[in-house]
Design an enzyme around this catalytic site. Structure first.
Site, PDB file in Angstrom:
ATOM      1  N   ASN A   1       0.838  -1.213   0.000  1.00  0.00           N
ATOM      2  CA  ASN A   1       0.000   0.000   0.000  1.00  0.00           C
ATOM      3  C   ASN A   1       0.867   1.254   0.000  1.00  0.00           C
ATOM      4  OD1 ASN A   1      -3.028  -0.491   0.144  1.00  0.00           O
ATOM      5  ND2 ASN A   1      -2.250  -1.988   1.622  1.00  0.00           N
TER       6      ASN A   1
ATOM      7  N   ARG B   1       5.995   3.124  25.786  1.00  0.00           N
ATOM      8  CA  ARG B   1       5.354   3.417  24.506  1.00  0.00           C
ATOM      9  C   ARG B   1       5.344   4.908  24.225  1.00  0.00           C
ATOM     10  NH1 ARG B   1       1.991  -0.857  22.760  1.00  0.00           N
ATOM     11  NH2 ARG B   1       0.569   0.539  21.695  1.00  0.00           N
TER      12      ARG B   1
ATOM     13  N   LEU C   1      -1.616   2.517  18.371  1.00  0.00           N
ATOM     14  CA  LEU C   1      -1.142   3.842  18.777  1.00  0.00           C
ATOM     15  C   LEU C   1      -1.828   4.256  20.066  1.00  0.00           C
ATOM     16  CD1 LEU C   1      -1.201   5.637  15.320  1.00  0.00           C
ATOM     17  CD2 LEU C   1       0.761   4.645  16.501  1.00  0.00           C
TER      18      LEU C   1
ATOM     19  N   ALA D   1      -7.338  -4.230  -4.578  1.00  0.00           N
ATOM     20  CA  ALA D   1      -8.346  -3.163  -4.437  1.00  0.00           C
ATOM     21  C   ALA D   1      -7.875  -2.095  -3.447  1.00  0.00           C
ATOM     22  CB  ALA D   1      -9.672  -3.763  -3.978  1.00  0.00           C
TER      23      ALA D   1
ATOM     24  N   HIS E   1      -7.947  -0.617   6.029  1.00  0.00           N
ATOM     25  CA  HIS E   1      -8.285  -1.840   6.745  1.00  0.00           C
ATOM     26  C   HIS E   1      -8.909  -2.821   5.766  1.00  0.00           C
ATOM     27  CE1 HIS E   1      -9.363  -4.369  10.107  1.00  0.00           C
ATOM     28  NE2 HIS E   1     -10.562  -4.502   9.572  1.00  0.00           N
TER      29      HIS E   1
ATOM     30  N   ASP F   1      -9.836   0.643  14.446  1.00  0.00           N
ATOM     31  CA  ASP F   1     -10.617   0.515  13.204  1.00  0.00           C
ATOM     32  C   ASP F   1     -12.021   1.093  13.338  1.00  0.00           C
ATOM     33  OD1 ASP F   1      -8.407  -0.865  12.111  1.00  0.00           O
ATOM     34  OD2 ASP F   1      -9.144  -2.773  12.859  1.00  0.00           O
TER      35      ASP F   1
ATOM     36  N   GLU G   1      -9.191   6.796  18.622  1.00  0.00           N
ATOM     37  CA  GLU G   1      -8.667   5.923  19.677  1.00  0.00           C
ATOM     38  C   GLU G   1      -9.153   4.494  19.561  1.00  0.00           C
ATOM     39  OE1 GLU G   1      -8.412   7.059  23.824  1.00  0.00           O
ATOM     40  OE2 GLU G   1      -8.604   9.150  23.175  1.00  0.00           O
TER      41      GLU G   1
END
Ligand code: GRF
Length: 200
Positions: free
Chosen positions: A20, A72, A100, A180, A116, A152, A149
């Site tokens: 991608n 993190r 994240l 696609a 996604h 997806d 947050e």
């Protein structure tokens, strides 16, 4: 958002093969493009996409998450510094396999996109193709959305359905959906950077 070149400066974050990412770089190098990829950043120094990006003339940065295993926030602060140094205006997650924290998500709210491999809101998370096949769905697909947050869960910008055919396996379906994805992500990014699309 645009720079003197007239193109929005996009950084792509990857963890793996980067197909991608390559599609975004190519789209951004076309005449009349509304954006250009100015940085490819990976949390995995071995990610195959890094060499592809360099071969296409795009600067890369590898910010390994492992030395930051217990911190993190420090990992994301290092990412943020690299994004800033590159003059990033929009971030594209493209197979970036780390979750994240709100630190980065809030900083880039409304300016961070993800692709996604399902027709969201169906099948957030992993193993999307196996889940679509197990459910007996007639179609699968892919979605470009803004990052929030929730995993997806962000506002949807564009979707493309891909028919499921007899004898599809998760691997054959993934391959067709990936083709696609390349088209959808490049088009959605171009439209987003022209200010043409808000969320659906
Ligand atoms: C794509 O299927 C993407 O939707 C998912 O991870 C895969 C990355 O593939 N998030 P690539 O690295 O872009 O080839």
């Amino acid at each position: 958002m645009s720079q003197p070149s007239g193109r929005v400066r996009v950084a792509v974050m990857i963890s793996g093969a980067g197909s991608n990412m390559a599609a975004l770089i190519d789209a951004g190098q076309a005449a009349e493009a509304s954006f250009e990829v100015v940085l490819v950043l990976s949390n995995d120094p071995e990610a195959g996409g890094l060499a592809i990006a360099r071969a296409k003339g795009v600067p890369t940065a590898a910010i390994d998450h492992r030395p930051f295993a217990k911190d993190r926030a420090a990992h994301e602060a290092a990412i943020e510094a690299a994004l800033k140094t590159a003059g990033t205006e929009v971030v594209a997650l493209a197979g970036y396999m780390r979750l994240l924290t709100p630190f980065l998500v809030h900083r880039w709210a409304g300016r961070m996109l993800n692709i996604h491999p399902s027709l969201l809101p169906k099948y957030p998370g992993l193993d999307t193709h196996a889940r679509a096949l197990a459910a007996g769905d007639a179609e699968a697909g892919c979605t470009v959305h803004l990052v929030t947050e929730g995993v997806d869960e962000g506002p949807i910008l564009a979707r493309q359905a891909v028919p499921i055919v007899a004898d599809d396996t998760p691997a054959t379906l993934a391959e067709r959906v990936l083709q696609a994805e390349h088209i959808l992500y490049a088009r959605a990014m171009a439209d987003f950077c022209r200010g043409r699309i808000r969320s659906l």
